[in-house]
Design an enzyme around this catalytic site. Structure first.
Site, PDB file in Angstrom:
ATOM      1  N   GLU A  60      29.044  47.542  47.966  1.00  0.00           N
ATOM      2  CA  GLU A  60      27.769  48.140  47.547  1.00  0.00           C
ATOM      3  C   GLU A  60      27.432  49.356  48.398  1.00  0.00           C
ATOM      4  O   GLU A  60      28.123  49.686  49.365  1.00  0.00           O
ATOM      5  CB  GLU A  60      26.667  47.069  47.620  1.00  0.00           C
ATOM      6  CG  GLU A  60      26.943  45.925  46.646  1.00  0.00           C
ATOM      7  CD  GLU A  60      25.834  44.894  46.581  1.00  0.00           C
ATOM      8  OE1 GLU A  60      24.922  44.898  47.440  1.00  0.00           O
ATOM      9  OE2 GLU A  60      25.895  44.058  45.641  1.00  0.00           O
ATOM     10  N   GLU A  71      36.626  43.244  41.038  1.00  0.00           N
ATOM     11  CA  GLU A  71      37.774  43.300  40.128  1.00  0.00           C
ATOM     12  C   GLU A  71      38.389  44.694  40.101  1.00  0.00           C
ATOM     13  O   GLU A  71      39.604  44.858  40.133  1.00  0.00           O
ATOM     14  CB  GLU A  71      37.348  42.927  38.696  1.00  0.00           C
ATOM     15  CG  GLU A  71      36.816  41.521  38.547  1.00  0.00           C
ATOM     16  CD  GLU A  71      35.304  41.414  38.764  1.00  0.00           C
ATOM     17  OE1 GLU A  71      34.762  42.159  39.614  1.00  0.00           O
ATOM     18  OE2 GLU A  71      34.668  40.591  38.108  1.00  0.00           O
ATOM     19  N   CYS A 108      32.193  41.931  34.625  1.00  0.00           N
ATOM     20  CA  CYS A 108      31.261  42.786  33.875  1.00  0.00           C
ATOM     21  C   CYS A 108      32.034  43.597  32.828  1.00  0.00           C
ATOM     22  O   CYS A 108      33.274  43.678  32.863  1.00  0.00           O
ATOM     23  CB  CYS A 108      30.497  43.712  34.820  1.00  0.00           C
ATOM     24  SG  CYS A 108      31.454  45.139  35.370  1.00  0.00           S
ATOM     25  N   CYS A 111      34.493  46.269  34.147  1.00  0.00           N
ATOM     26  CA  CYS A 111      35.743  45.719  34.697  1.00  0.00           C
ATOM     27  C   CYS A 111      36.661  45.247  33.577  1.00  0.00           C
ATOM     28  O   CYS A 111      37.881  45.402  33.652  1.00  0.00           O
ATOM     29  CB  CYS A 111      35.443  44.581  35.671  1.00  0.00           C
ATOM     30  SG  CYS A 111      34.726  45.192  37.211  1.00  0.00           S
TER      31      CYS A 111
HETATM   32  N1  THU Z   1      29.889  42.319  40.713  1.00  0.00           N
HETATM   33  C1  THU Z   1      31.244  42.242  40.844  1.00  0.00           C
HETATM   34  O1  THU Z   1      31.815  42.540  41.902  1.00  0.00           O
HETATM   35  N2  THU Z   1      31.953  41.823  39.765  1.00  0.00           N
HETATM   36  C2  THU Z   1      31.418  41.452  38.569  1.00  0.00           C
HETATM   37  O2  THU Z   1      32.134  41.220  37.617  1.00  0.00           O
HETATM   38  C3  THU Z   1      29.971  41.330  38.444  1.00  0.00           C
HETATM   39  C4  THU Z   1      29.168  42.008  39.493  1.00  0.00           C
HETATM   40  C5  THU Z   1      29.118  42.763  41.889  1.00  0.00           C
HETATM   41  C6  THU Z   1      28.471  44.108  41.725  1.00  0.00           C
HETATM   42  C7  THU Z   1      27.314  43.999  42.691  1.00  0.00           C
HETATM   43  O3  THU Z   1      27.774  44.333  43.989  1.00  0.00           O
HETATM   44  C8  THU Z   1      26.962  42.524  42.680  1.00  0.00           C
HETATM   45  O4  THU Z   1      28.075  41.842  42.113  1.00  0.00           O
HETATM   46  C9  THU Z   1      25.715  42.186  41.871  1.00  0.00           C
HETATM   47  O5  THU Z   1      25.799  42.697  40.589  1.00  0.00           O
END
Ligand code: THU
Length: 156
Positions: A60, A71, A108, A111
């Site tokens: 982040e 991912e 998501c 990804c």
């Molecule tokens: N996030 C992922 O790393 N992968 C996903 O498939 C869903 C969301 C992360 C992004 C962000 O840092 C946190 O999860 C909250 O959305």
């Protein structure tokens, strides 16, 4: 038109050793996540056809929009370091605070789209293993998670 997908729902112990190992790698990677804003720590482990595994965790930033998911961190590392080797499986796990999620964590849309590129390019399915403490979902290819997807072949 009806679109059907099959999602296997298994207990962790029912999985084959290779799959359990890939999930363990994804779980470990949640501890390298940099997620001070969401406190949602995601780990991913991407296995290639030659057995190599590339891992990633979400990263982040104070500028929220530039964060990268676990991912894609794993997938882009694989693409950069082993560009000609097809990915064959990805495992994903996440912790909200200290606890791994009870429900399987699902990638998501961005990804899914990123992973789909490799399925299209290598013409080889990527199995998706979604970990939760109450069970694991197994999907046999990324395209199943993205019905009516957009891929490069549509531009030809
Ligand atoms: N996030 C992922 O790393 N992968 C996903 O498939 C869903 C969301 C992360 C992004 C962000 O840092 C946190 O999860 C909250 O959305």
């Amino acid at each position: 038109m009806d679109i059907h997908i099959t999602v296997e729902h298994l207990a962790f112990d029912q999985l084959k050793a290779d799959d359990r190992e890939l999930i363990e790698r994804a779980k470990q990677m949640t501890f390298t996540s940099y997620a001070p804003y969401s406190d949602f720590h995601v780990g991913a482990a991407l296995q290639l056809s030659n057995g190599q595994v590339y891992t990633g965790s979400n990263q982040e930033n104070a500028a929220f929009g530039i964060a990268l998911c676990a991912e894609r961190t794993a997938f882009f590392a694989a693409g950069a370091n082993s560009p000609e080797v097809p990915p064959v499986a990805i495992a994903i796990a996440a912790r909200s605070g200290e606890e791994f999620t009870a429900q399987p964590v699902s990638p998501c849309g961005s990804c899914r789209q990123a992973l789909l590129e490799a399925e299209t390019r290598f013409k080889q399915p990527i199995r998706v293993l979604l970990y939760g403490t109450e069970g694991v979902y197994v999907v046999s290819k990324v395209a199943d998670l993205l019905p009516l997807n957009f891929d490069g072949t549509l531009m030809k």
